[in-house]
Design an enzyme around this catalytic site. Structure first.
Site, short mmCIF file in Angstrom:
data_model
loop_
_atom_site.label_atom_id
_atom_site.label_comp_id
_atom_site.label_asym_id
_atom_site.label_seq_id
_atom_site.Cartn_x
_atom_site.Cartn_y
_atom_site.Cartn_z
N ASP A 132 -1.06 3.57 2.84
CA ASP A 132 -1.61 2.26 3.23
C ASP A 132 -2.67 2.38 4.33
O ASP A 132 -2.81 1.48 5.16
CB ASP A 132 -0.49 1.31 3.71
N LYS B 121 -7.30 3.38 1.94
CA LYS B 121 -8.06 4.32 1.10
C LYS B 121 -8.83 3.60 0.00
O LYS B 121 -9.90 4.04 -0.41
CB LYS B 121 -7.11 5.33 0.43
N ALA C 69 2.04 3.40 -5.92
CA ALA C 69 0.82 3.26 -5.12
C ALA C 69 0.21 1.87 -5.34
O ALA C 69 0.56 1.19 -6.29
CB ALA C 69 -0.18 4.32 -5.52
N GLY C 70 -0.68 1.49 -4.48
CA GLY C 70 -1.36 0.21 -4.68
C GLY C 70 -2.67 0.18 -3.93
O GLY C 70 -2.68 0.19 -2.70
N HIS C 71 -3.75 0.20 -4.68
CA HIS C 71 -5.07 0.08 -4.04
C HIS C 71 -5.58 -1.33 -4.28
O HIS C 71 -5.68 -1.76 -5.41
CB HIS C 71 -6.07 1.05 -4.68
N GLN D 148 -0.46 7.39 -1.65
CA GLN D 148 0.47 7.51 -0.52
C GLN D 148 -0.24 8.24 0.64
O GLN D 148 -1.44 8.12 0.75
CB GLN D 148 1.77 8.21 -0.92
P1 IMP Z 1 9.08 6.08 -3.78
O1 IMP Z 1 7.74 6.73 -3.80
O2 IMP Z 1 9.12 4.75 -4.48
O3 IMP Z 1 10.18 7.00 -4.23
O4 IMP Z 1 9.42 5.73 -2.24
C1 IMP Z 1 9.63 6.75 -1.27
C2 IMP Z 1 9.04 6.36 0.07
O5 IMP Z 1 7.62 6.37 -0.02
C3 IMP Z 1 9.43 4.95 0.53
O6 IMP Z 1 9.52 4.95 1.95
C4 IMP Z 1 8.23 4.12 0.11
O7 IMP Z 1 8.09 2.95 0.89
C5 IMP Z 1 7.11 5.11 0.37
N1 IMP Z 1 5.92 4.84 -0.46
C6 IMP Z 1 5.77 5.11 -1.78
N2 IMP Z 1 4.54 4.74 -2.19
C7 IMP Z 1 3.90 4.26 -1.10
C8 IMP Z 1 2.56 3.76 -0.88
O8 IMP Z 1 1.70 3.71 -1.79
N3 IMP Z 1 2.28 3.36 0.38
C9 IMP Z 1 3.18 3.45 1.40
N4 IMP Z 1 4.42 3.92 1.25
C10 IMP Z 1 4.78 4.32 0.00
#
Ligand code: IMP
Length: 426
Positions: free
Chosen positions: A13, A16, A39-41, A224
């Site tokens: 976050d 990017k 992920a989320g852009h 991430q």
């Molecule tokens: P997972 O990737 O859903 O398994 O989550 C594992 C950890 O990574 C958690 O703390 C999520 O909040 C964090 N996380 C996963 N994707 C993102 C992202 O795109 N931005 C921020 N944190 C993320």
């Protein structure tokens, strides 16, 4: 640009999306290499707001080819939901989106297990996005996962799905006392997915290596952030993929030598979503104020992000790990009017002062940041475009970050719009 990677050097976050979107405009190929629809852009293009979770953001730029690499985990339902969403808004994906035959699939059972495992862990939960990411990567490592190519061959699909579900249903029933999942409807869905995805499926590594060899401009889109890396991050409070530049190479199928420039992105402060240690985390009203000012809510899940002071120990570690050539600092405008600022320059761990990021979770959990204090500023920065227009206190802050993290800060972002960037002379 020849081949550039954009990597988050905090906990994700970092903003990017805006940096990637701008570079994508002049790219020939944009590649996602790891992670999935966790992920989320958020990208604002022609006044419209797009949230892309899986498809590279080059899709918003005509003429750019977009690749989902072998290191990504693909949720079939999500992929086509995103494709249809783009089509409905006039963005054509035909001939512009390519999916690696090697990419692994996220199945409904992975999403279910993600929730069950989190519930089972109770206090030790990771705070995942619940998208099935961890269980899908676990099956990849256990060599039982389904890959995109499996959906193109019905006999192979039937065999692999049967053995995967036999194992998973056992687990659901015996370990979690949860309902089992039926094979036939899932098989039908995956056959249908195979039909739809077939025109997009390629040997993605070969495509990307060819593009680089032909001198095309290739942009690798990190997802991430470094501190969530499976190996280098705050394990076990991490995601399940390699989020560093090493993950770009293995997840895209290129040699490390083929990566010409690594751009690290960091916010002017820190945020973290989900559980896990966060030594510079703020509390109470200070945390609430920064979250509100920075609109710090997850693009994917809407969850509130924890906020904290800039952690130069973590950022320096990330710069070293990724081989960062230059850094973009985002959200500097958010700090206007926030009062005096702090930057963590080291940690006190027991009787020891540490300047390097601790490898052990227990050390990170008890680490007391040692801060350098900074005067804040009150001026609105959002309309500024030249570094000398910044208040002296903001310039001192940025100069100090550069000195501590060990890579040049090339640009500073002062708002969500693409024009709100300040280049920094070196
Ligand atoms: P997972 O990737 O859903 O398994 O989550 C594992 C950890 O990574 C958690 O703390 C999520 O909040 C964090 N996380 C996963 N994707 C993102 C992202 O795109 N931005 C921020 N944190 C993320």
């Amino acid at each position: 640009m020849s081949s550039h990677a954009v990597i988050g050097i905090q906990w994700g976050d970092e903003g990017k999306g805006k940096i990637i979107d701008r570079l994508a405009e002049t790219a020939d190929v944009v590649v996602r290499c790891q992670g999935g629809n966790n992920a989320g852009h958020t990208v604002v293009a022609k006044g419209e707001r797009f949230v892309l979770n899986l498809i590279p953001c080059g899709i918003l730029h005509p003429g750019v080819r977009n690749v989902i690499g072998n290191g990504v985990v693909v949720d079939p339902e999500h992929l086509f939901k995103e494709v249809e969403g783009l089509r409905a808004r006039g963005v054509e994906v035909e001939g512009r989106l390519f999916v690696s035959s090697r990419a692994h699939l996220i199945l409904p059972v992975h999403r279910e297990l993600d929730h069950l495992v989190e519930r089972f862990k109770a206090a030790g939960r990771i705070g995942t996005t619940g998208r099935g990411i961890g269980p899908a990567y676990a099956d990849k490592a256990a060599r039982v996962g389904l890959r995109v190519a499996d959906t193109l061959d019905e006999a192979r699909l039937a065999e692999r799905l049967r053995s995967l579900l036999a194992e998973k249903n056992n687990l659901l029933q015996r370990c979690f006392d949860a309902p089992t999942q039926a094979e036939a409807p899932l098989y039908e869905k995956l056959v249908e997915f195979g039909r739809k995805v077939r025109p997009l499926v390629v040997d993605a590594g070969a495509l990307v290596r060819r593009a680089i060899a032909d001198g095309q401009r290739v942009l690798f889109e990190g997802a991430q952030g470094t501190m969530l890396d499976l190996d280098a991050g705050t394990y076990p409070y991490v995601t399940s993929s390699c989020t560093t530049s090493a993950g770009i190479c293995s997840g895209a199928g290129i040699s490390p030598r083929a990566l010409h420039r690594v751009i690290g992105v960091a916010k002017a402060y820190s945020t973290r979503v989900g559980e896990g240690p966060f030594p510079t985390g703020l509390h109470g009203e200070r945390d609430e104020t920064l979250r509100t000012k920075g609109r710090e809510y997850g693009a994917t899940t809407g969850r509130p992000r924890r906020t904290g002071w800039f952690d130069a120990v973590a950022a320096r570690y990330a710069v070293e790990l990724n081989g960062v050539d230059e850094v973009v600092v985002t959200n500097l405008d958010v700090l206007s009017g926030y009062g005096p600022l702090k930057v963590a320059v080291a940690y006190q761990v027991g009787s020891e002062r540490r300047e390097t990021y601790p490898a052990d979770l227990a050390d990170i959990a008890q680490a007391e940041p040692i801060y350098r204090d900074f005067e804040g500023w009150t001026e609105d920065l959002t309309g500024l475009r030249r570094i000398e227009q910044l208040p002296a206190a903001a310039r001192r802050y940025i100069d100090f970050l550069e000195e501590r993290i060990g890579a040049p800060i090339a640009e500073v972002s002062v708002g969500p719009d693409r024009s709100q960037m300040i280049p920094r002379a070196r």
